[in-house]
Motif scaffolding. Structure first.
Motif, PDB file in Angstrom:
ATOM      1  N   LEU A 141       0.383  -1.155  -0.008  1.00  0.00           N
ATOM      2  CA  LEU A 141      -0.043   0.575   0.200  1.00  0.00           C
ATOM      3  C   LEU A 141       0.612   1.396   0.047  1.00  0.00           C
ATOM      4  O   LEU A 141       0.485   1.872  -0.771  1.00  0.00           O
ATOM      5  N   VAL A 142       2.439   1.290   0.739  1.00  0.00           N
ATOM      6  CA  VAL A 142       3.160   2.092   0.699  1.00  0.00           C
ATOM      7  C   VAL A 142       3.243   2.322  -0.703  1.00  0.00           C
ATOM      8  O   VAL A 142       2.977   3.245  -1.783  1.00  0.00           O
ATOM      9  N   GLN A 143       4.441   1.064  -1.208  1.00  0.00           N
ATOM     10  CA  GLN A 143       4.571   1.649  -2.885  1.00  0.00           C
ATOM     11  C   GLN A 143       4.111   1.783  -3.661  1.00  0.00           C
ATOM     12  O   GLN A 143       4.416   3.154  -4.664  1.00  0.00           O
ATOM     13  N   LEU A 144       2.835   1.574  -2.889  1.00  0.00           N
ATOM     14  CA  LEU A 144       1.254   2.156  -4.464  1.00  0.00           C
ATOM     15  C   LEU A 144       1.137   3.111  -3.931  1.00  0.00           C
ATOM     16  O   LEU A 144       0.049   4.002  -4.191  1.00  0.00           O
ATOM     17  N   ARG A 145       1.498   4.164  -2.678  1.00  0.00           N
ATOM     18  CA  ARG A 145       1.474   5.439  -2.389  1.00  0.00           C
ATOM     19  C   ARG A 145       0.130   5.495  -2.564  1.00  0.00           C
ATOM     20  O   ARG A 145      -0.857   6.805  -1.776  1.00  0.00           O
ATOM     21  N   LEU A 146      -0.498   5.106  -1.718  1.00  0.00           N
ATOM     22  CA  LEU A 146      -1.920   4.902  -1.368  1.00  0.00           C
ATOM     23  C   LEU A 146      -1.800   5.455   0.509  1.00  0.00           C
ATOM     24  O   LEU A 146      -2.578   6.294   0.967  1.00  0.00           O
ATOM     25  N   SER A 147      -0.933   4.450   0.799  1.00  0.00           N
ATOM     26  CA  SER A 147      -0.847   5.215   2.140  1.00  0.00           C
ATOM     27  C   SER A 147       0.938   5.857   2.795  1.00  0.00           C
ATOM     28  O   SER A 147       1.586   5.250   1.708  1.00  0.00           O
ATOM     29  N   HIS A 148       1.016   6.136   3.619  1.00  0.00           N
ATOM     30  CA  HIS A 148       2.114   7.122   3.626  1.00  0.00           C
ATOM     31  C   HIS A 148       2.928   6.507   4.707  1.00  0.00           C
ATOM     32  O   HIS A 148       3.503   6.492   5.240  1.00  0.00           O
ATOM     33  N   SER A 149       2.322   5.603   6.098  1.00  0.00           N
ATOM     34  CA  SER A 149       2.970   5.176   7.449  1.00  0.00           C
ATOM     35  C   SER A 149       2.223   3.844   7.086  1.00  0.00           C
ATOM     36  O   SER A 149       0.908   4.571   7.415  1.00  0.00           O
ATOM     37  N   VAL A 150       2.426   3.066   8.197  1.00  0.00           N
ATOM     38  CA  VAL A 150       1.954   2.810   9.336  1.00  0.00           C
ATOM     39  C   VAL A 150       1.074   2.819  10.267  1.00  0.00           C
ATOM     40  O   VAL A 150      -0.776   2.592  10.354  1.00  0.00           O
ATOM     41  N   LEU A 151       0.255   4.269  10.460  1.00  0.00           N
ATOM     42  CA  LEU A 151      -0.354   5.309  10.862  1.00  0.00           C
ATOM     43  C   LEU A 151      -1.406   4.950   9.987  1.00  0.00           C
ATOM     44  O   LEU A 151      -2.591   4.438  10.343  1.00  0.00           O
ATOM     45  N   ASP A 152      -1.497   5.582   9.019  1.00  0.00           N
ATOM     46  CA  ASP A 152      -1.996   5.714   7.534  1.00  0.00           C
ATOM     47  C   ASP A 152      -2.954   4.356   7.423  1.00  0.00           C
ATOM     48  O   ASP A 152      -4.305   4.329   7.986  1.00  0.00           O
ATOM     49  N   THR A 153      -2.286   3.390   7.334  1.00  0.00           N
ATOM     50  CA  THR A 153      -3.194   1.604   6.836  1.00  0.00           C
ATOM     51  C   THR A 153      -3.599   1.758   8.322  1.00  0.00           C
ATOM     52  O   THR A 153      -4.347   1.041   7.883  1.00  0.00           O
ATOM     53  N   VAL A 154      -3.135   1.877   9.837  1.00  0.00           N
ATOM     54  CA  VAL A 154      -4.177   1.164  10.131  1.00  0.00           C
ATOM     55  C   VAL A 154      -5.162   1.903  10.556  1.00  0.00           C
ATOM     56  O   VAL A 154      -6.333   1.235  10.773  1.00  0.00           O
ATOM     57  N   ASP A 155      -4.939   3.056  10.603  1.00  0.00           N
ATOM     58  CA  ASP A 155      -5.701   4.275  11.113  1.00  0.00           C
ATOM     59  C   ASP A 155      -7.364   4.232  10.229  1.00  0.00           C
ATOM     60  O   ASP A 155      -8.609   4.058  10.490  1.00  0.00           O
ATOM     61  N   ARG A 156      -6.651   3.651   8.960  1.00  0.00           N
ATOM     62  CA  ARG A 156      -8.145   3.340   7.605  1.00  0.00           C
ATOM     63  C   ARG A 156      -8.529   1.968   7.318  1.00  0.00           C
ATOM     64  O   ARG A 156      -9.368   1.938   7.450  1.00  0.00           O
ATOM     65  N   LEU A 157      -7.422   1.101   8.272  1.00  0.00           N
ATOM     66  CA  LEU A 157      -7.925  -0.285   8.007  1.00  0.00           C
ATOM     67  C   LEU A 157      -7.405  -1.123   9.109  1.00  0.00           C
ATOM     68  O   LEU A 157      -7.830  -2.451   9.125  1.00  0.00           O
ATOM     69  N   GLY A 158      -7.298  -0.775  10.330  1.00  0.00           N
ATOM     70  CA  GLY A 158      -7.141  -1.799  11.049  1.00  0.00           C
ATOM     71  C   GLY A 158      -6.635  -2.629  11.050  1.00  0.00           C
ATOM     72  O   GLY A 158      -5.335  -2.672  10.334  1.00  0.00           O
ATOM     73  N   CYS A 159      -6.335  -3.394  11.828  1.00  0.00           N
ATOM     74  CA  CYS A 159      -4.861  -4.495  11.981  1.00  0.00           C
ATOM     75  C   CYS A 159      -5.659  -5.351  12.794  1.00  0.00           C
ATOM     76  O   CYS A 159      -6.334  -5.423  13.672  1.00  0.00           O
ATOM     77  N   THR A 160      -4.884  -6.496  13.163  1.00  0.00           N
ATOM     78  CA  THR A 160      -5.155  -7.817  13.749  1.00  0.00           C
ATOM     79  C   THR A 160      -4.570  -7.721  15.508  1.00  0.00           C
ATOM     80  O   THR A 160      -3.495  -7.407  15.354  1.00  0.00           O
ATOM     81  N   PRO A 161      -5.010  -7.660  16.321  1.00  0.00           N
ATOM     82  CA  PRO A 161      -4.762  -7.682  17.275  1.00  0.00           C
ATOM     83  C   PRO A 161      -2.972  -8.363  18.032  1.00  0.00           C
ATOM     84  O   PRO A 161      -3.700  -9.541  17.465  1.00  0.00           O
ATOM     85  N   GLY A 162      -2.334  -8.047  18.393  1.00  0.00           N
ATOM     86  CA  GLY A 162      -1.178  -8.836  18.706  1.00  0.00           C
ATOM     87  C   GLY A 162      -0.624  -8.924  17.814  1.00  0.00           C
ATOM     88  O   GLY A 162       0.772  -9.824  17.529  1.00  0.00           O
ATOM     89  N   GLY A 163      -0.898  -9.023  16.183  1.00  0.00           N
ATOM     90  CA  GLY A 163       0.261  -9.454  15.158  1.00  0.00           C
ATOM     91  C   GLY A 163       1.316  -7.984  14.870  1.00  0.00           C
ATOM     92  O   GLY A 163       1.202  -7.184  15.554  1.00  0.00           O
TER      93      GLY A 163
END
Length: 279
Positions: A141-163
């Protein structure tokens, strides 16, 4: 034909073959290799078509065979030729993905990521759809310039707890909150009409944004009152954590210009003021 012309004719194919040496391979190129190999083309012919070296093509052939077979060189080439001739539906992309530990991306997978980002599809669901881990999906997602950081990705899409991604997110979030924000402006005009470069450090992104707005207003009003003819001033806002990691780099709202136009004619939306602080 001159002697010089003969030398050039001999040297040109070598330059062409290696012209794309070192560049990342694309899905289209791998597809070309498979199609050409199935049609009986030699490694040298494929290399010439792709403007790669024969060695690079042989390396690609290895990646198109199952990693468990440990095939290289002529063995990989011969096995793949037999497989393509006997089984036209051979899934070479599965082998390529297996060699890259799930990080090989096809145009179809990229399209799924783009649509998933647009729809805010949960990251776990999106990763499962494309057959990759959440971490690999985030990196793409970062390579595709959709997300700029892990903050962007998780704030928008969430993630698996404990991963693994959640651990990175928590670290990045804490660093973000403890970061100081550095504002730089090239060619800033102060209230006295003096043009200079500006740099200041702020405790939060919000404070830096307020300083930028104040300095921008002074810059524009002074330039208009004194009828100064100036090029646009450039500003940059970067967050720095305790470990010197940078936050916000690459975001559309962390760099911008201040047009040197009269205040009453200026389009404030063109300034690109930073978004509100993450608190």
């Amino acid at each position: 034909m001159s002697a010089q012309g003969t030398v050039n004719d001999q040297a040109t194919p070598i330059r062409v073959l290696a012209r794309r040496s070192g560049e990342p391979w694309t899905d289209d190129e791998y597809s070309t290799v498979v199609t050409a190999l199935a049609a009986g083309s030699s490694v040298e012919q494929i290399a010439e078509e792709l403007q790669r070296t024969p060695g690079a093509v042989r390396g690609a052939l290895r990646l198109l065979t199952p990693p468990g077979l440990s095939l290289r060189g002529a063995a990989a080439e011969n096995w793949l030729r037999e497989q393509l001739n006997g089984t036209p539906t051979y899934d070479w992309r599965a082998s390529r993905r297996a060699h890259s530990n799930g990080t090989y991306w096809t145009p179809a997978a990229d399209a799924i990521l783009v649509e998933g980002w647009r729809r805010s599809t949960p990251l776990g669901e999106l990763a499962a759809t494309v057959g990759a881990t959440e971490l690999h999906t985030h990196r793409r997602l970062v390579q595709l310039r959709l997300s700029h950081s892990v903050l962007d990705t998780v704030d928008r899409l969430g993630c698996t707890p404990g991963g693994d991604l959640e651990a990175r997110y928590l670290v990045a979030r804490d660093e973000y909150r403890s970061a100081v924000w550095v504002l730089t402006i090239d060619g800033l005009v102060d209230q006295y009409g003096t043009v200079s470069d500006h740099i200041s450090v702020h405790s939060s992104r919000g404070a830096a944004a307020m300083a930028l707005e104040r300095l921008t207003a002074t810059h524009r009003s002074t330039a208009a009152a004194r009828r100064l003819s100036l090029p646009p001033s450039r500003w940059r806002l970067v967050g720095r954590g305790l470990d010197t990691a940078a936050y916000g780099l690459g975001h559309p709202d962390t760099t911008g210009q201040i047009p040197a136009r009269p205040a009453q004619e200026a389009n404030l939306t063109g300034v690109g003021a930073p978004s509100r602080d993450r608190t």
